[in-house]
Enzyme design. Structure first.
Site, short mmCIF file in Angstrom:
data_model
loop_
_atom_site.label_atom_id
_atom_site.label_comp_id
_atom_site.label_asym_id
_atom_site.label_seq_id
_atom_site.Cartn_x
_atom_site.Cartn_y
_atom_site.Cartn_z
N HIS A 1 7.47 -25.19 7.85
CA HIS A 1 6.45 -25.91 8.62
C HIS A 1 5.01 -25.59 8.22
O HIS A 1 4.15 -26.45 8.33
CB HIS A 1 6.62 -25.60 10.12
N THR B 1 2.47 -1.99 8.83
CA THR B 1 2.83 -2.98 9.86
C THR B 1 2.96 -4.40 9.33
O THR B 1 3.52 -5.26 10.01
CB THR B 1 1.74 -3.02 10.95
N ASP C 1 0.86 -1.19 0.00
CA ASP C 1 0.00 0.00 0.00
C ASP C 1 0.89 1.24 0.00
O ASP C 1 2.11 1.15 -0.23
CB ASP C 1 -1.02 -0.04 1.15
N HIS D 1 4.15 -32.02 8.96
CA HIS D 1 3.66 -30.64 8.78
C HIS D 1 2.55 -30.58 7.74
O HIS D 1 1.68 -29.72 7.80
CB HIS D 1 4.82 -29.72 8.41
N CYS E 1 2.82 -3.48 4.01
CA CYS E 1 2.05 -2.28 4.35
C CYS E 1 2.80 -1.59 5.48
O CYS E 1 4.01 -1.77 5.61
CB CYS E 1 0.59 -2.62 4.68
C1 RB5 Z 1 -1.85 2.68 6.47
O1 RB5 Z 1 -1.69 3.89 7.12
C2 RB5 Z 1 -1.69 1.53 7.43
O2 RB5 Z 1 -2.82 1.42 8.23
C3 RB5 Z 1 -1.41 0.26 6.68
O3 RB5 Z 1 -0.28 0.42 5.92
C4 RB5 Z 1 -1.18 -0.99 7.49
O4 RB5 Z 1 -0.20 -0.79 8.47
C5 RB5 Z 1 -2.35 -1.69 7.99
O5 RB5 Z 1 -2.26 -2.74 8.64
#
Ligand code: RB5
Length: 151
Positions: A99, A68, A9, A134, A66
């Site tokens: 696994h 996180t 993203d 597995h 993304c």
């Molecule tokens: C975008 O700001 C953020 O929410 C997205 O990149 C991600 O971390 C969502 O899980």
């Protein structure tokens, strides 16, 4: 040659390009489903585009980035046949192939730096699924996904 697919993203177009180019330099065939800019977008759109490439058999493994890695992994794991793992250490990135037969690696551009990102993808794409005991456990995940558990 393994066919890979990569997506992100708006939090990660720069890191995605670095990871993509690294994998191409390693000789992989890499499809990039975007996004390509930092303009705000919705990560489920890119998770969906990537998962379709794996579900169709066009690509074997995917990488989603993304902020996180969490939203991407949640969205990807809603797709049948997709086993997405959100990892920020190389041990987990390797073991989830060995696994869990994970077919999508997710991580966060706001969590890991460029060096660790490249180590994560190398650990992931280089590790084979071990099968054996597995396989049975992965089959159990699939049975849950297919609503086949009676208990
Ligand atoms: C975008 O700001 C953020 O929410 C997205 O990149 C991600 O971390 C969502 O899980």
């Amino acid at each position: 040659m393994k066919k890979l697919v990569i997506g992100c993203d708006h939090a990660a177009p720069e890191l995605k390009a670095i990871v993509r180019d690294h994998l191409i330099a390693r000789g992989f065939d890499v499809t990039d489903v975007g996004t390509h800019t930092t303009e705000s977008c919705n990560y489920p759109d890119y998770a969906h585009a990537l998962c379709k490439k794996i579900q169709s058999g066009e690509c074997e493994l995917g990488i989603l980035i993304c902020g996180t890695g969490i939203g991407m992994s949640m969205a990807a794991n809603k797709h049948k046949g997709i086993r997405a793992a959100c990892c920020s250490d190389t041990f987990s990135a390797r073991l989830t192939r060995l696994h869990n037969d994970a077919n999508v690696l997710c991580f966060g551009a706001r969590v890991v730096g460029m060096g660790l990102a490249l180590d994560l993808v190398d650990a992931f794409v280089d590790a084979p699924f071990e099968g054996g005991k597995h396989q049975k456990r992965v089959d159990m995940i699939t049975a849950i996904e297919n609503g086949e558990r009676a208990d």
